[in-house]
Scaffold this active site. Structure first.
Site, PDB file in Angstrom:
ATOM      1  NE  ARG A 157      -0.695  -0.744   4.867  1.00  0.00           N
ATOM      2  CZ  ARG A 157      -1.038  -0.348   6.082  1.00  0.00           C
ATOM      3  NH1 ARG A 157      -1.998   0.521   6.252  1.00  0.00           N
ATOM      4  NH2 ARG A 157      -0.443  -0.850   7.146  1.00  0.00           N
ATOM      5  CD  GLU A 173     -17.344   2.613   1.788  1.00  0.00           C
ATOM      6  OE1 GLU A 173     -18.595   2.586   1.855  1.00  0.00           O
ATOM      7  OE2 GLU A 173     -16.618   2.625   2.801  1.00  0.00           O
ATOM      8  CG  HIS A 231      -6.072  -3.062   4.565  1.00  0.00           C
ATOM      9  ND1 HIS A 231      -5.318  -2.047   4.044  1.00  0.00           N
ATOM     10  CD2 HIS A 231      -5.978  -2.942   5.908  1.00  0.00           C
ATOM     11  CE1 HIS A 231      -4.779  -1.340   5.030  1.00  0.00           C
ATOM     12  NE2 HIS A 231      -5.154  -1.862   6.164  1.00  0.00           N
TER      13      HIS A 231
END
Lengths: 317, 284
Positions: free
Chosen positions: A13, A61, A112
């Site tokens: 990330r 989202e 993740h």
């Protein structure tokens, strides 16, 4: 077996965050969006340097995907950031209609992914995202293997016009690909040449495949190890050429068997050159809380599982 | 911007669009005439009077143009007819609506490259987010033009709208005008029975929006309300217009219920409908 050195230990990330920052400096059309996970996605540096091009969407989202589709329509290159679960499963219809079907130049960047998320457990450990995304017509799906490859992929997808799903992860992980490499979408990386078995690997399990290759080499088995960082479009030539040479294949990924890299490889081989395949992947199961290392062992995604799969598949030749 | 058309001329165009709608839906025996007829006056006012845009050539980015996003994509007949009548594509293409190999898909899509459509819609609740993203891109580009977005009242049952409503207010997206087609009907019946929704304006105001009322089937009121809505732009708050309409407006037997949300008239019903809608600028 070629010697692959560990250069560092970094999370993929952070490779995304570093790539996005570079893009911010080189491409004024790049816009970052994040749904309340700026620190987790390593988007802080971009946000700090380009506040006018960073959009905090809050924990929303679906709206983030729609905003990105609108920004792309207006000529921007939006990079959305949240966890892989919330980047895909939560917003599948928004991606399908407003991004994929509408052909929008949106980069869906997901951290993740997989069990290596660790202690947060199965609610957050999506193992279905590659399958969900690769089924969408026109969607490019990329799962880089280390910090440097993730950074290079982040930079490369800004130059590609069309929707992209970029998947990376949380834990610190060996860095073993070249810094400042050029990333080519859909072009596999041939890590090691061998004739005994093909190992097609993606994401965090590329490092496990390299370790497996070393163990196999000591046993006199030289594996053809290929990093499939782009699951779609698949580098068909590289896969078919390798299996033509070895006659069998093992796939390795941090994803469900259903819908993942192994499934794409099996489809390609079944249609062109049916050969035995063994898949190192999660077998129709959710994950659970634990450390990344414990989970990789429990769910059969470790070096030893790749070695065992090679032994099994070679017997089936 | 000076008006090119009088109110009566706009009413004539609206009649022609309504003729197109019932003919398109009849020809293929599918589609959604009810909401299309109800929203005709708004779309005609936008495309023929209010919006500043280039009909040709179509520019996807819409730089320095006002942009319209249709969120309730099932009312595609009114969008297609209005855009064709406004010169964005050939009116002859209206005859291909919902047929194989047509650019006029059942619900609007960019996939077949129909000029004038910037986003696919049909799966409800997504258009306001897209419109807000477009408004943000205009702000980043110092483009002074406006983004308009139409939603259905039943569509407000989709949660994503409320994410967008919250976002647009917090981010002071003040180059955005949304319309809610308040016809009180949805597929399964009246919105009152399915998911009672009252005090729409209070709810939007509580979220930080400016609100207006409009009689969506009164062309003069549509024009003056749109003028007023535009005057409220640029002051730090998005604008929403509660647009009272009658589903099926202009065709008496289609009005007053949800029955004509998504069914097509037969030959006799078509003749009856067309008799109520005088041909103004020529059928396609």
């Amino acid at each position: 077996m070629v010697k692959i050195e560990i250069l560092d230990q970094k999370d993929t990330r952070s490779g995304f965050g570093a790539g996005l920052l570079e893009l911010g400096r080189s491409n004024p059309n790049v816009v970052g969006l994040c749904a309340d996970l700026t620190g987790s996605l390593k988007m802080d540096a971009f946000k700090k340097e380009f506040p006018e091009r960073f959009i905090q969407t809050g924990i929303a989202e679906a709206n983030m995907i729609g905003l990105a589709a609108g920004l792309a329509t207006g000529g921007k290159i939006p990079f959305t950031g949240t966890f892989a679960n919330f980047s895909t499963g939560r917003v599948y219809d928004q991606i399908r209609q407003s991004v994929a079907y509408s052909g929008k130049n949106v980069k869906i960047c997901a951290s993740h992914a997989g069990v290596t998320l660790g202690e947060d457990g199965a609610t957050h450990q999506i193992l279905e995202d590659i399958g969900l995304m690769k089924m969408l017509p026109g969607m490019v799906v990329i799962n880089p293997c280390d910090y440097n490859q993730t950074k290079a992929a982040t930079i490369a997808i800004a130059d590609y016009v069309g929707p992209v799903y970029l998947r990376f992860g949380r834990p610190k992980w060996p860095v073993f690909t070249a810094p400042d490499q050029k990333f080519e979408i859909g072009k596999a990386w041939h890590i090691n040449q061998g004739n005994a078995v093909s190992i097609f690997c993606t994401g965090h399990l590329v490092w496990k495949a390299i370790k497996a290759g070393e163990i196999l080499a000591e046993m006199g088995i030289e594996a053809d190890i290929i990093n499939i960082h782009t699951i779609k479009p698949l580098d068909k030539d590289a896969v078919l050429a390798s299996v033509a040479k070895t006659g069998c294949a093992v796939t390795a990924e941090e994803h469900q068997m259903n819908g993942g890299l192994g499934d794409s490889i099996c489809q390609l081989l079944a249609l062109n050159n049916p050969r035995p395949v063994e898949m190192v992947a999660v077998n129709d199961s959710f994950g659970e809380s634990g450390t990344p290392d414990q989970l990789l062992v429990k769910y059969g995604l470790d070096t030893v599982n790749i070695v065992d799969a090679v032994k099994r598949v070679m017997k089936r030749k | 911007m000076t008006s090119k058309y009088t109110v009566n001329q706009l009413k004539d165009i609206a009649n022609q669009v309504r003729r197109d709608i019932v003919r398109m839906v009849h020809a293929v025996q599918s589609g959604h005439p009810g909401g299309s007829l109800g929203c005709t006056d708004l779309l005609v006012a936008l495309y023929f009077d209010v919006m500043d845009y280039k009909a040709k050539p179509f520019n996807m980015k819409g730089e320095d143009e006002d942009i319209f996003i249709l969120s309730n994509g099932h009312i595609s007949p009114v969008l297609y007819s209005t855009m064709a009548r406004a010169g964005i594509f050939d009116v002859a293409e209206l005859s291909t609506f919902r047929k194989l190999n047509s650019r006029l898909q059942g619900h609007p899509a960019t996939h077949e490259h129909l000029e004038g459509v910037r986003i696919a819609s049909g799966s409800l609740g997504q258009g306001l987010s897209v419109a807000t993203g477009l408004a943000l891109s205009k702000r980043m580009n110092q483009d002074p033009k406006t983004v308009f977005c139409l939603m259905g009242d039943g569509e407000l049952q989709e949660g994503q709208n409320w994410e967008a409503i919250m976002f647009a207010a917090h981010n002071k997206v003040d180059n955005l005008i949304a319309f809610v087609d308040f016809n009180g009907q949805q597929i399964d019946g009246s919105t009152k029975n399915i998911m009672g929704f009252t005090e729409m304006k209070n709810k939007f105001e509580a979220f930080g929006w400016q609100t207006l009322d409009m009689d969506g089937n009164n062309m003069a009121d549509v024009l003056s309300t749109l003028m007023q809505a535009k005057s409220m732009l640029g002051n730090g708050k998005p604008v929403v217009v509660k647009m009272k309409t009658e589903m099926g407006y202009g065709v008496d037997f289609m009005m007053g219920s949800h029955e004509w949300h998504g069914i097509a008239p037969n030959d006799e019903q078509l003749a009856n409908a067309l008799a109520q809608l005088p041909e103004a600028i020529g059928d396609y």
